[in-house]
Design an enzyme around this catalytic site. Structure first.
Site, PDB file in Angstrom:
ATOM      1  N   CYS A 334       0.840  -1.199   0.000  1.00 16.55           N
ATOM      2  CA  CYS A 334       0.000   0.000   0.000  1.00 16.55           C
ATOM      3  C   CYS A 334       0.881   1.257   0.000  1.00 16.55           C
ATOM      4  CB  CYS A 334      -0.971  -0.023   1.176  1.00 16.55           C
ATOM      5  SG  CYS A 334      -2.377   1.100   0.961  1.00 16.55           S
ATOM      6  N   HIS A 450      -3.524  -5.509   1.311  1.00 12.78           N
ATOM      7  CA  HIS A 450      -3.265  -5.818   2.716  1.00 12.78           C
ATOM      8  C   HIS A 450      -3.652  -7.279   2.960  1.00 12.78           C
ATOM      9  CE1 HIS A 450      -2.490  -1.687   3.927  1.00 12.78           C
ATOM     10  NE2 HIS A 450      -3.552  -1.315   3.244  1.00 12.78           N
TER      11      HIS A 450
END
Length: 511
Positions: A334, A450
């Site tokens: 991310c 994630h």
């Protein structure tokens, strides 16, 4: 339908055991066939989860939902504050980011936030037989009492009984409990049913005189003393696990490090590495020397440009380039993925002052932050990491991955032609949507997903790519984070059943 069983767990301090007690009680009620929901009116955390209704909530409430056997929903955490500076945060209402406010401006916004809290509360009370509420921080923070929606302000508005939990392992448990109670208003004091003491180790007989004194001093019962459950693994709300406890000197075959930058987010992504028996995992904080490693992981960030500047100031850019020269592997997740690119642009000032910053330049990717946040639960598979040229096509097999996406950045550039993962669209069986990027030399991998390491097969594939030999992988057996989490929730519930007077805790309700 009769009114639901309700109870609010408030703590004498942060990390006293509120999340743990609510999760354990949720599992206990689920075992007894009671439909139960967790609820945290206001949460401040950078670890979040994507819900079934497409929003985001604090990761602790997703854990509590798992304990309760229900899908995470935005009503479980209607107000989420995601700090972006020391005095400001992104405000998420019912799962959607609505504003970035200073602490002072948020104080003025609290009546609006409270209305959202009560809307969620009413919906949960009409849909569940029990609702377990978690407070935030401590109810005795006098400066936060005005317009409070996180602790006693909510308990008073919703007319919910309260139990106070304190962590005896910290020391000063009687001072914490008595002091907290003394600082409450008379009506708030009347709402406190009693106490639970958490993380006790030793001879309970030696504690008994203190418990007797506490009950006589306050006129309230101690419902239970929970033992220190060594090795208990539950998703952390924000606090990082102690790195020293994670190191397995002389045993680990693979060295993994990750920086602890100021606005680190969703650091639970790295829990499978921290728990793996063949991995020596270390968090590296500010001012600490950056040791040699086989794998460096750059985790997520709520303020990517500021955290990248911090990395550079701490010497990580030089260390990463040296690490790559010696053949080490590098993963960015991310915000960490965005740092690996050529340029980071925040034209709207969503995470700080508007502007553009040069990235690390290790992947041919440019990222622009946009107002709309990407929120998705995901499944797919890894790219074929054994390909030396970094090429990949959607038809090749790869280890299964499950995870989620929470980001405001949109990335573009030539490196995306070598994706790190392939993701499925909706209910499609075949993963066809590319995600992330890999370097042409196969040393660097970046992704928006994630939970990259959560699935056992994906973890094994990534560790093999990072250099853990097949014999070590085989000898360690699969590391299944989901199974470990379930087992520890059951272990926690067993301890609560054994050490807490549940009949008195939930009286006058019958369980």
């Amino acid at each position: 339908m009769s009114p639901p069983i309700t109870l609010m767990v408030q703590g004498t301090t942060s990390d006293a055991g509120k999340t743990t007690l609510v999760a354990g009680l949720a599992r206990v009620l689920r075992r007894r066939g009671i439909k139960v929901a967790p609820f945290k009116p206001q949460n401040m955390a950078l670890n979040s989860a994507v819900t079934i209704d497409g929003g985001e909530i604090g990761r602790a409430q997703a854990l509590q939902a798992l304990a309760a056997g229900v899908a995470p929903h935005t009503d479980f955490n209607p107000v989420l504050l995601k700090p972006s500076t020391d005095i400001g945060a992104q405000v998420v209402i019912h799962g959607r980011a609505v504003a970035s406010l200073s602490a002072r401006d948020y104080h003025a916004y609290k009546p609006t936030a409270m209305a959202a809290v009560m809307q969620s509360w009413d919906r949960l009370c009409s849909a569940y037989a029990a609702v377990l509420v978690e407070g935030a921080g401590s109810p005795a923070e006098i400066n936060l009492r005005d317009r409070d929606i996180a602790n006693m302000g909510f308990a008073e508005a919703a007319d919910v009984p309260v139990v106070l939990v304190a962590d005896i392992d910290r020391g000063g448990v009687f001072a914490h409990l008595v002091g907290t109670l003394e600082l409450l208003s008379p009506s708030e004091q009347a709402r406190v049913k009693g106490f639970v003491i958490n993380r006790f180790r030793g001879d309970l007989g030696l504690l008994q005189s203190g418990l007797d004194w506490l009950e006589a001093r306050t006129g309230r019962p101690v419902f239970g003393v929970l033992p220190y459950l060594h090795g208990l693994f539950l998703d952390a709300e924000d606090a990082l696990a102690d790195s020293a406890a994670d190191v397995r000197a002389g045993e680990a075959a693979l060295r993994v490090i990750a920086p602890v930058y100021s606005r680190i987010s969703n650091h639970t992504d790295l829990d499978p590495l921290r728990l793996h028996p063949q991995v020596d995992f270390r968090w590296i904080g500010p001012g600490q020397a950056i040791p040699p490693a086989d794998l460096i992981v750059l985790p997520g960030s709520k303020s990517v440009q500021a955290d990248l500047a911090w990395l550079r100031a701490q010497g990580w850019e030089t260390a990463i380039r040296r690490h790559l020269r010696y053949g080490g592997k590098l993963v960015g997740i991310c915000g960490g993925f965005q740092m690996l690119g050529r340029e980071l642009s925040d034209p709207l000032g969503l995470e700080g002052a508007p502007g553009t910053m040069a990235g690390l330049g290790l992947l041919e990717v440019d990222t622009v932050l946009e107002q709309h946040k990407q929120l998705r639960n995901l499944r797919g598979r890894l790219a074929n990491l054994s390909r030396e040229d970094g090429s990949e096509c959607a038809g090749e097999p790869g280890a299964a991955v499950t995870g989620y996406e929470i980001h405001m950045g949109v990335s573009s550039g030539p490196a995306l032609a070598r994706p790190a993962l392939w993701l499925a669209h909706g209910d499609d069986a075949m993963p066809t949507r590319p995600d992330g990027a890999r370097s042409a030399d196969g040393q660097i991998l970046g992704t928006y997903v994630h939970g990259l390491f959560d699935a056992p097969a994906a973890l094994a594939a990534l560790l093999a790519w990072a250099g853990l030999d097949a014999e070590a992988l085989e000898g360690s057996g699969p590391v299944d984070l989901a199974a470990r989490r379930e087992a520890d929730l059951d272990r926690l519930a067993d301890a609560i059943e054994a050490h807490v007077d549940l009949a008195s805790l939930f009286a006058p309700n019958r369980l």
